[in-house]
Write an enzyme that holds these catalytic residues in place. Structure first.
Site, PDB file in Angstrom:
ATOM      1  N   SER A  54       2.364  -0.477  -5.513  1.00 18.09           N
ATOM      2  CA  SER A  54       1.205  -1.083  -5.264  1.00 18.09           C
ATOM      3  C   SER A  54       0.685  -2.288  -6.141  1.00 18.09           C
ATOM      4  O   SER A  54      -0.160  -2.898  -5.827  1.00 18.09           O
ATOM      5  CB  SER A  54       0.169  -0.037  -4.836  1.00 18.09           C
ATOM      6  OG  SER A  54      -0.128   0.624  -5.678  1.00 18.09           O
ATOM      7  N   HIS A  91       2.720  -0.541   1.818  1.00 20.95           N
ATOM      8  CA  HIS A  91       2.866  -1.905   1.601  1.00 20.95           C
ATOM      9  C   HIS A  91       4.012  -2.475   2.307  1.00 20.95           C
ATOM     10  O   HIS A  91       4.258  -3.729   2.580  1.00 20.95           O
ATOM     11  CB  HIS A  91       2.885  -2.365   0.189  1.00 20.95           C
ATOM     12  CG  HIS A  91       1.552  -1.773  -0.231  1.00 20.95           C
ATOM     13  ND1 HIS A  91       0.453  -2.498  -0.330  1.00 20.95           N
ATOM     14  CD2 HIS A  91       1.218  -0.939  -1.234  1.00 20.95           C
ATOM     15  CE1 HIS A  91      -0.665  -1.897  -1.028  1.00 20.95           C
ATOM     16  NE2 HIS A  91      -0.189  -0.873  -1.674  1.00 20.95           N
ATOM     17  N   LYS A 119      -3.710  -1.605   6.204  1.00 20.64           N
ATOM     18  CA  LYS A 119      -3.296  -2.709   5.625  1.00 20.64           C
ATOM     19  C   LYS A 119      -2.622  -3.637   6.581  1.00 20.64           C
ATOM     20  O   LYS A 119      -3.426  -4.086   7.142  1.00 20.64           O
ATOM     21  CB  LYS A 119      -2.141  -2.126   4.476  1.00 20.64           C
ATOM     22  CG  LYS A 119      -3.000  -1.557   3.270  1.00 20.64           C
ATOM     23  CD  LYS A 119      -2.100  -0.847   2.068  1.00 20.64           C
ATOM     24  CE  LYS A 119      -3.179  -0.333   1.307  1.00 20.64           C
ATOM     25  NZ  LYS A 119      -2.727   0.922   0.465  1.00 20.64           N
TER      26      LYS A 119
END
Ligand SMILES: *Cc1c(COP(=O)(O)O)cnc(C)c1O
Length: 356
Positions: free
Chosen positions: A141, A169, A200
């Site tokens: 991250s 991610h 996200k």
């Protein structure tokens, strides 16, 4: 107007009309709260629909929905491991994998970042007879680089371990139709327990854990963060079903995002070559760090960018290792080419000025 490079809304879905409409329809149908834990009446049709759709999407047998990635990681690690087991963690794993490992009754050891050889040394010298778990971010991250998942899976097979993959991610941005990092690398295995977050790229909030049916059933039956927390609002789960469809249909957005990523990689290479930033590991993801090293300089540069209406968060230790304070540029399909131009001009002005 401030131009933001701080959000993890990688596909620009958080404000999409289709997702807003789905959320509102969900509220009209279900109201706003689940009212109870999923095992005590809080699990609605929309939760089940999302779980079925998510499992099918990532080509895994079963999935379980959580309110956040933080909770999902705590649940996965504490439910699957027990006293006498060992959890092997990458040194740069996300805080919530570390917190999960700490909360679990198992021992835990950290291997050098991205270093499968070091992990193998630890696995070899490990004499315990308990279960083994390898836990890693798929996309780190703070650096944006990928874990060596193929090597980690080979080690999991050789040393009879489970591989727990946090794809916060990668999900939505990498792989076929945004299926994530496992799809990007072409990996499947019954040893993998996969966790993806939904706040996200999916643009909402929540997470799911996917894997073999018995693994998921075990988590459902025993994970305290699952059993003893009120379920996600059913309207949100309904919105998430739409988010999955939007992710799959977002090839054009992903192509735009990857165009931005290529530009940022070239931009930071040029800062490194001119001695304005430190060398970094290569990132092909939407997370593009520019490592400045010094805490004060990093925060001054972030302030200078903000004065030019560009928001790039400055990240300092202990979130990142000492001496690696950085600007963390987070890119999105919702950025236009002109936004990347503006970022480039602001960085040149502020970083360039600081050097002379
Ligand atoms: C954001 C993040 C999480 C936490 O997910 P939330 O849904 O925000 O709780 C977990 N792991 C990684 C690697 C993350 O970046």
């Amino acid at each position: 107007m401030v131009l933001s490079f701080a959000s993890n809304d990688y596909l620009g879905l958080a404000n999409s009309a289709a997702l807003r409409a789905a959320y509102v329809r969900g509220i009209e149908h279900y109201g706003v709260g689940a009212g109870a834990s999923p095992v005590a009446g809080g699990h609605f049709e929309s939760h089940a629909a999302f779980e079925a759709a998510a499992a099918a999407f990532v080509h895994m047998p079963r999935a379980l929905l959580f309110e956040s990635g933080y909770m999902a990681n705590l649940a996965m690690l504490t439910a699957l491991s027990e006293r006498g087991d060992t959890i092997f963690c990458d040194k740069l794993n996300h805080a919530c994998l570390n917190d999960g490992a700490q909360l679990a009754r198992a021992d835990w050891q950290r291997y050098r970042h991205g270093d499968a050889t070091h992990l193998e040394t630890l696995l070899k010298s490990h004499s315990g007879t308990g279960g083994r778990f390898i836990a890693t971010d798929a996309v780190f991250s703070m650096d944006g680089n990928l874990a060596p998942l193929r090597d980690l899976l080979a080690l999991a097979e050789r040393y009879d371990a489970w591989l727990l993959v946090d794809d916060a991610h990668g999900f939505g941005t990498l792989g076929l139709g945004g299926r994530g990092t496992l799809s990007e690398m072409g990996l499947t295995s019954p040893r993998i327990v996969y966790m993806a977050t939904l706040g996200k790229a999916a643009g909402v909030a929540g997470a799911f854990v996917a894997g073999e049916p018995e693994v998921i059933e075990w988590i459902l039956q025993t994970a305290r963060p699952y059993l003893f927390a009120t379920a996600m609002p059913p309207a949100q789960a309904a919105a998430l079903v739409t988010a999955l469809a939007l992710i799959e249909a977002a090839d054009a957005g992903r192509a735009r995002l990857h165009g931005h990523i290529q530009r940022l990689r070239r931009m930071s290479d040029s800062f490194v070559m001119r001695g304005l930033a430190q060398p970094r590991v290569d990132s092909t993801s939407a997370i593009q760090p520019i490592i400045l090293g010094d805490n004060g300089r990093t925060m001054a540069v972030a302030q200078g960018l903000l004065a030019r209406d560009v928001w790039v968060p400055g990240i300092r230790p202990p979130t990142v290792p000492d001496g690696t304070a950085r600007l963390r540029v987070s890119l999105s399909a919702s950025h236009a080419e002109a936004d990347i131009d503006a970022l480039s001009r602001a960085l040149e002005a502020v970083l360039g000025a600081g050097a002379s």
